[in-house]
Design a protein around this motif. Sequence first.
Motif, mmCIF file in Angstrom:
data_model
loop_
_atom_site.group_PDB
_atom_site.id
_atom_site.type_symbol
_atom_site.label_atom_id
_atom_site.label_comp_id
_atom_site.label_asym_id
_atom_site.label_seq_id
_atom_site.Cartn_x
_atom_site.Cartn_y
_atom_site.Cartn_z
ATOM 1 N N UNK A 16 0.846 -1.038 -0.118
ATOM 2 C CA UNK A 16 0.024 -0.215 -0.097
ATOM 3 C C UNK A 16 0.853 1.305 -0.033
ATOM 4 N N UNK A 17 1.725 1.292 0.824
ATOM 5 C CA UNK A 17 2.726 2.315 0.806
ATOM 6 C C UNK A 17 3.381 2.375 -0.412
ATOM 7 N N UNK A 18 3.807 1.441 -0.953
ATOM 8 C CA UNK A 18 4.533 1.502 -2.397
ATOM 9 C C UNK A 18 3.664 2.073 -3.481
ATOM 10 N N UNK A 19 2.305 1.895 -3.646
ATOM 11 C CA UNK A 19 1.538 2.149 -4.519
ATOM 12 C C UNK A 19 1.258 3.536 -4.279
ATOM 13 N N UNK A 20 1.106 3.907 -3.075
ATOM 14 C CA UNK A 20 0.830 5.270 -3.003
ATOM 15 C C UNK A 20 2.318 6.352 -3.329
ATOM 16 N N UNK A 21 3.278 5.930 -2.962
ATOM 17 C CA UNK A 21 4.484 6.628 -3.403
ATOM 18 C C UNK A 21 4.912 6.572 -4.819
ATOM 19 N N UNK A 22 4.557 5.273 -5.541
ATOM 20 C CA UNK A 22 4.551 5.315 -6.974
ATOM 21 C C UNK A 22 3.911 6.261 -7.963
ATOM 22 N N UNK A 23 2.352 6.491 -7.218
ATOM 23 C CA UNK A 23 1.511 7.616 -7.992
ATOM 24 C C UNK A 23 2.009 8.882 -7.533
ATOM 25 N N UNK A 24 2.142 9.132 -6.440
ATOM 26 C CA UNK A 24 2.847 10.454 -5.956
ATOM 27 C C UNK A 24 4.151 10.623 -6.893
ATOM 28 N N UNK A 30 11.962 7.758 -8.624
ATOM 29 C CA UNK A 30 11.416 8.877 -7.570
ATOM 30 C C UNK A 30 10.889 8.266 -6.350
ATOM 31 N N UNK A 31 10.160 6.962 -6.675
ATOM 32 C CA UNK A 31 9.608 6.009 -5.511
ATOM 33 C C UNK A 31 10.805 5.381 -4.514
ATOM 34 N N UNK A 64 8.613 7.933 -17.147
ATOM 35 C CA UNK A 64 8.296 7.521 -16.153
ATOM 36 C C UNK A 64 7.003 6.472 -15.890
ATOM 37 N N UNK A 65 6.004 6.720 -15.004
ATOM 38 C CA UNK A 65 5.156 5.649 -14.960
ATOM 39 C C UNK A 65 3.621 6.631 -14.995
ATOM 40 N N UNK A 66 2.654 6.032 -15.567
ATOM 41 C CA UNK A 66 1.386 6.513 -15.336
ATOM 42 C C UNK A 66 0.055 5.563 -15.005
ATOM 43 N N UNK A 67 -0.526 5.932 -14.029
ATOM 44 C CA UNK A 67 -1.572 5.003 -13.346
ATOM 45 C C UNK A 67 -2.396 4.487 -14.368
#
Length: 308
Positions: A16-24, A30-31, A64-67
Amino acid sequence: MEMPRLLDGRLKLRHLVLVDTLTEQGSVVGAAAALHVTQPVVTRGLHDLEAILGVPLYERGPRGITPTEFGTAFTEHARAVLAQLTHAARHVVEIADATRGRVVAGIHLAGSNLLLPRAIAHLKEDHPLVTVVVREGTPESLLVELTAGRVDVIVGRLSGPGTEDTRRRALYQESIRVVAGAHHPLAARGNVSLEDLAEFPWIVPGTETVLRQELESLFAQHGLDLPANRVEATSFLTVRQLLTETAMVAALPGLLGMDDPRLVTLPTPLENIGHSVGLTLAAGRRLNPATQALIESLHTVAAQIEDA
């Protein structure tokens, strides 16, 4: 697709922490930096999470990445869970010691110089051991922090009604004024038009803000482009210093710099630009005692400001 089994022990809090940070952060690099781990650890964790859910959470690109649609939806739920855990821990602490507490207030330009400082002073009179943390940011970044539970309340301009995830409370109305340094060449003029100001450099908020859009519309109505010679800034300390040391001008909430002898309000009409200042809260989230106390102080101070 089959319903993912999220309670079989494979899904961890770190996911959960990972997906929060990746999206931010918008990138694996950056994550990894934000989480103080290596990039392979982030990539492996993301692969594990996507295997658990059975869907792709991000699209990889050169920048980078896009959700994906799945990633956006899962991020919202992950942030809600993290927010509840954060508040659960704080609730336990506050029960153990009712005289203490902690509230995190997000702030952007409106309300930053009078409303929030006076509300904090008012709060401290009766609750001296409550810790108040002030985080400055853009409205968009603060909304992310609010959703994730890292901010308890946002103080600033209300750009619209609440959403499914937020609720808003208006405190008072505030107008927008054109402000310059007391030394500015136009400071002594009895009438200053927008055309006069277009010749000077401007300090404007970022493109994502409502005020920026309103300023662009106002200039367009007068047949003008927003001055190309401009600085984008929302920190009042930065804005004030630039105004006092240069010939720049800025459109600011009326209460900002009101008692500062180094600043003057120029007599330029800004048609139809004004806003409500108020609070933005997370919908459905229980307010801890410290947050509730700060909100009560904000209401008290807002009433004093309106009366004045």
